[in-house]
Scaffold this motif. Structure first.
Motif, PDB file in Angstrom:
ATOM      1  N   ASN A  55     -14.778  65.292  64.532  1.00 53.21           N
ATOM      2  CA  ASN A  55     -15.638  65.953  63.641  1.00 53.21           C
ATOM      3  C   ASN A  55     -15.275  65.646  62.190  1.00 53.21           C
ATOM      4  N   LEU A 115     -17.301  63.714  58.799  1.00 48.92           N
ATOM      5  CA  LEU A 115     -18.318  63.197  58.293  1.00 48.92           C
ATOM      6  C   LEU A 115     -18.217  61.835  57.621  1.00 48.92           C
ATOM      7  N   ASP A 146     -23.870  59.359  58.936  1.00 48.00           N
ATOM      8  CA  ASP A 146     -23.349  59.844  60.217  1.00 48.00           C
ATOM      9  C   ASP A 146     -24.168  60.948  60.455  1.00 48.00           C
ATOM     10  N   TRP A 147     -25.418  61.090  61.436  1.00 49.68           N
ATOM     11  CA  TRP A 147     -26.303  61.926  61.302  1.00 49.68           C
ATOM     12  C   TRP A 147     -25.889  62.710  62.738  1.00 49.68           C
ATOM     13  N   VAL A 205     -22.865  64.357  63.306  1.00 51.75           N
ATOM     14  CA  VAL A 205     -21.770  65.217  63.000  1.00 51.75           C
ATOM     15  C   VAL A 205     -22.103  66.782  63.184  1.00 51.75           C
ATOM     16  N   MET A 259     -22.024  69.952  61.665  1.00 48.35           N
ATOM     17  CA  MET A 259     -21.610  70.779  60.306  1.00 48.35           C
ATOM     18  C   MET A 259     -21.147  72.079  60.497  1.00 48.35           C
ATOM     19  N   ILE A 272     -17.412  72.348  59.845  1.00 46.62           N
ATOM     20  CA  ILE A 272     -16.986  71.959  58.608  1.00 46.62           C
ATOM     21  C   ILE A 272     -17.455  73.198  57.733  1.00 46.62           C
TER      22      ILE A 272
END
Length: 147
Positions: free
Chosen positions: A41, A43, A47-48, A50, A52, A55
């Motif tokens: 995990n 970014l 990178d589409w 991941v 979020m 994060i």
């Protein structure tokens, strides 16, 4: 998947780039529910895929922690191995050190340990050592000083 974490082996090539590689013959981690390969995990540029959510949770917890500290708190920011190619972590460490009057930034980096943005009284540069060796030496010094 589902907040599980996994570990990877990092490889340092003296005089070369650092690498994160899966050792030959080592199976890639898989999701226990779907059997699909798990991904870090982290970014990356463009990178589409991941996630979020995790994060953003960690970022929110970090911001809340920072806000909970009094302005005169004694803060030690220990930055380990953050490179210069993508200086996001370096910039964040320097911002935190600037934000607190009694903060010290300790930058541990084998090749790029300089700290130009802070006065020397707020900066400790540790170069030429691996991270674990540097942390052990700092721990020994603190023990000797009863800190």
């Amino acid at each position: 998947h589902g907040g599980r974490t996994s570990a990877a082996d990092a490889v340092r090539r003296p005089g070369g780039e650092d690498l994160c590689r899966v050792r030959e013959g080592c199976p890639l981690p898989t999701c226990p529910q779907t059997g699909r390969r798990m991904r870090p995990n982290v970014l990356m540029f463009g990178d589409w895929g991941v996630n979020m959510r995790r994060i953003n949770q960690q970022r929110g917890a970090f911001i809340a922690w920072r806000r909970s500290l009094p302005p005169r708190a004694r803060v030690a920011v220990v930055e380990v191995g953050a490179g210069t190619a993508v200086a996001t972590i370096r910039s964040e460490a320097e911002r935190v050190a600037h934000a607190f009057e009694n903060a010290t930034l300790i930058r541990i980096n084998l090749e790029d340990s300089e700290i130009w943005s802070l006065p020397s009284a707020k900066a400790v540069s540790v170069g030429g050592l691996g991270a674990l060796d540097a942390l052990r030496r700092i721990d020994d010094l603190m023990a000797e000083s009863n800190l």
